[in-house]
Design an enzyme around this catalytic site. Structure first.
Site, PDB file in Angstrom:
ATOM      1  N   LYS A  53       0.837  -1.206   0.000  1.00 39.12           N
ATOM      2  CA  LYS A  53       0.000   0.000   0.000  1.00 39.12           C
ATOM      3  C   LYS A  53       0.872   1.257   0.000  1.00 39.12           C
ATOM      4  O   LYS A  53       0.612   2.213  -0.726  1.00 39.12           O
ATOM      5  CB  LYS A  53      -0.943  -0.008   1.221  1.00 39.12           C
ATOM      6  CG  LYS A  53      -2.062  -1.043   1.092  1.00 39.12           C
ATOM      7  CD  LYS A  53      -2.861  -1.226   2.380  1.00 39.12           C
ATOM      8  CE  LYS A  53      -3.873  -2.352   2.203  1.00 39.12           C
ATOM      9  NZ  LYS A  53      -4.626  -2.687   3.415  1.00 39.12           N
ATOM     10  N   GLN A  97      -4.689  -1.442   9.575  1.00 41.99           N
ATOM     11  CA  GLN A  97      -4.584  -2.757   8.935  1.00 41.99           C
ATOM     12  C   GLN A  97      -5.187  -3.830   9.838  1.00 41.99           C
ATOM     13  O   GLN A  97      -4.918  -3.880  11.035  1.00 41.99           O
ATOM     14  CB  GLN A  97      -3.113  -3.069   8.630  1.00 41.99           C
ATOM     15  CG  GLN A  97      -2.883  -4.336   7.831  1.00 41.99           C
ATOM     16  CD  GLN A  97      -3.469  -4.300   6.423  1.00 41.99           C
ATOM     17  OE1 GLN A  97      -3.573  -3.245   5.808  1.00 41.99           O
ATOM     18  NE2 GLN A  97      -3.870  -5.453   5.917  1.00 41.99           N
ATOM     19  N   ASP A 120     -11.223   3.085   4.330  1.00 41.72           N
ATOM     20  CA  ASP A 120     -11.587   1.666   4.236  1.00 41.72           C
ATOM     21  C   ASP A 120     -13.108   1.490   4.224  1.00 41.72           C
ATOM     22  O   ASP A 120     -13.605   0.409   3.905  1.00 41.72           O
ATOM     23  CB  ASP A 120     -11.043   0.921   5.466  1.00 41.72           C
ATOM     24  CG  ASP A 120      -9.910  -0.031   5.124  1.00 41.72           C
ATOM     25  OD1 ASP A 120      -9.800  -0.416   3.954  1.00 41.72           O
ATOM     26  OD2 ASP A 120      -9.162  -0.392   6.048  1.00 41.72           O
TER      27      ASP A 120
HETATM   28  N1  GUN Z   1      -6.792  -6.732   5.917  1.00 40.08           N
HETATM   29  C1  GUN Z   1      -7.087  -7.454   4.794  1.00 40.08           C
HETATM   30  N2  GUN Z   1      -7.728  -6.679   3.905  1.00 40.08           N
HETATM   31  C2  GUN Z   1      -7.847  -5.460   4.451  1.00 40.08           C
HETATM   32  C3  GUN Z   1      -8.411  -4.220   4.005  1.00 40.08           C
HETATM   33  O1  GUN Z   1      -8.965  -4.079   2.907  1.00 40.08           O
HETATM   34  N3  GUN Z   1      -8.329  -3.187   4.875  1.00 40.08           N
HETATM   35  C4  GUN Z   1      -7.742  -3.310   6.099  1.00 40.08           C
HETATM   36  N4  GUN Z   1      -7.723  -2.243   6.886  1.00 40.08           N
HETATM   37  N5  GUN Z   1      -7.214  -4.423   6.545  1.00 40.08           N
HETATM   38  C5  GUN Z   1      -7.263  -5.491   5.725  1.00 40.08           C
END
Ligand code: GUN
Length: 289
Positions: A53, A97, A120
């Site tokens: 990311k 995350q 998110d």
């Molecule tokens: N863990 C796995 N996929 C995601 C996501 O799309 N967002 C977040 N914050 N954590 C994740």
């Protein structure tokens, strides 16, 4: 029949190019789009996702901050960091995350993110606006899935869509988006009786469970669109989805690979939400782009 592969990597690359143009416009207007990513603990998969990311942000002209906290960080300290980022005008998006270490209640953490920075889309307020049909931020993986479906050119109205998995992060929001697009939606989960009965009826099959090969080729309707959200390791240690890809490839009309399908799209949609948030911030300040 051999399915057409929906190349998530290629589509994500194209979208990231689009976001970059928008990020460039923001930067030129003196607003550097800023994303803060919070990682608590040492989960190896999460570390890889966060690294991807951050790298993607750099390539798209988005300023990112990585906040890495020890696995035993107390809830109060995580909240204090979120509050500080909420108040920081240079930050337009905050992402925590997931999963969090067991001692940190996920809802209590996510609910502290300012909803207008929750890129998110997982805050209850944002899930509520999605339910009501006017989403502020569409959660990244479901948004990526809808973008992939769009490339097939299939009109979703009246189609039978079956979603397997009922998480807040994928299953429930993607079911809502499919419903809003006019599909007839069935949401299956671990207590569903006779899963194959449902999946075999699906014109659109989305599987987001996290269980290797739980969808066999005989569970796929001929010509269906199969979207595989699973990220599992197979016996050889290679990444593989929830769908038996080799078998499903012979029956489906379209299919997403793992890796190179939904995964890259999740990252792309995150960048899109961060740019969107910065654009809203600019508009609030009366800055023309
Ligand atoms: N863990 C796995 N996929 C995601 C996501 O799309 N967002 C977040 N914050 N954590 C994740």
């Amino acid at each position: 029949m051999t399915a057409t592969i929906i190349d998530g990597k290629q589509l994500a690359q194209k979208l990231r190019g689009d976001w970059k143009l928008r990020a460039d416009r923001l930067n030129a207007a003196g607003i550097a789009p800023g994303l803060a990513v919070i990682l608590v603990g040492e989960d190896p998969a999460s570390k890889v996702y966060v690294r991807n990311k951050i790298k993607a942000c750099r390539e798209a002209g988005i300023r990112s901050e990585e906040h890495v906290l020890a696995a035993d960080t107390k809830l109060e300290a995580v909240i204090a960091l979120i509050e500080r980022l909420n108040a920081d005008a240079r930050i337009h998006g905050i992402l925590v995350q997931l999963p969090l270490p067991a001692h940190l209640p996920q809802a209590a953490v996510i609910e502290r993110i300012a909803p207008d920075k929750d890129v998110d889309g997982l805050h209850v307020s944002n899930l509520g606006s999605l339910l009501a049909g006017h989403a502020r931020f569409v959660p990244c993986t479901p948004a990526g899935i809808m973008a992939m479906l769009k490339t097939t050119g299939i009109d979703l109205r009246g189609k039978e869509a079956v979603v397997v998995g009922r998480s807040n992060i994928v299953g429930k929001p993607v079911a809502l988006l499919l419903l809003q697009a006019g599909a007839t939606v069935t949401l299956c989960h671990s207590q569903t009786r006779d899963l194959a009965h449902h999946t075999r009826r699906a014109d659109i099959l989305v599987c987001a469970v996290g269980k290797l090969h739980m969808i066999g080729g005989d569970m796929v309707k001929s010509g269906a669109v199969v979207i595989d959200v699973g990220m599992n390791r197979n016996a050889e240690g290679k990444l593989a989805g929830d769908v038996d890809y080799g078998a499903a490839l012979q029956r489906a009309g379209w299919i997403t690979p793992v890796p190179g399908g939904v995964g890259p799209m999740t990252v792309a949609m995150l960048l899109g939400n961060a740019v969107l948030s910065a654009e809203r911030h600019a508009a609030e300040q009366g800055i023309k782009l």
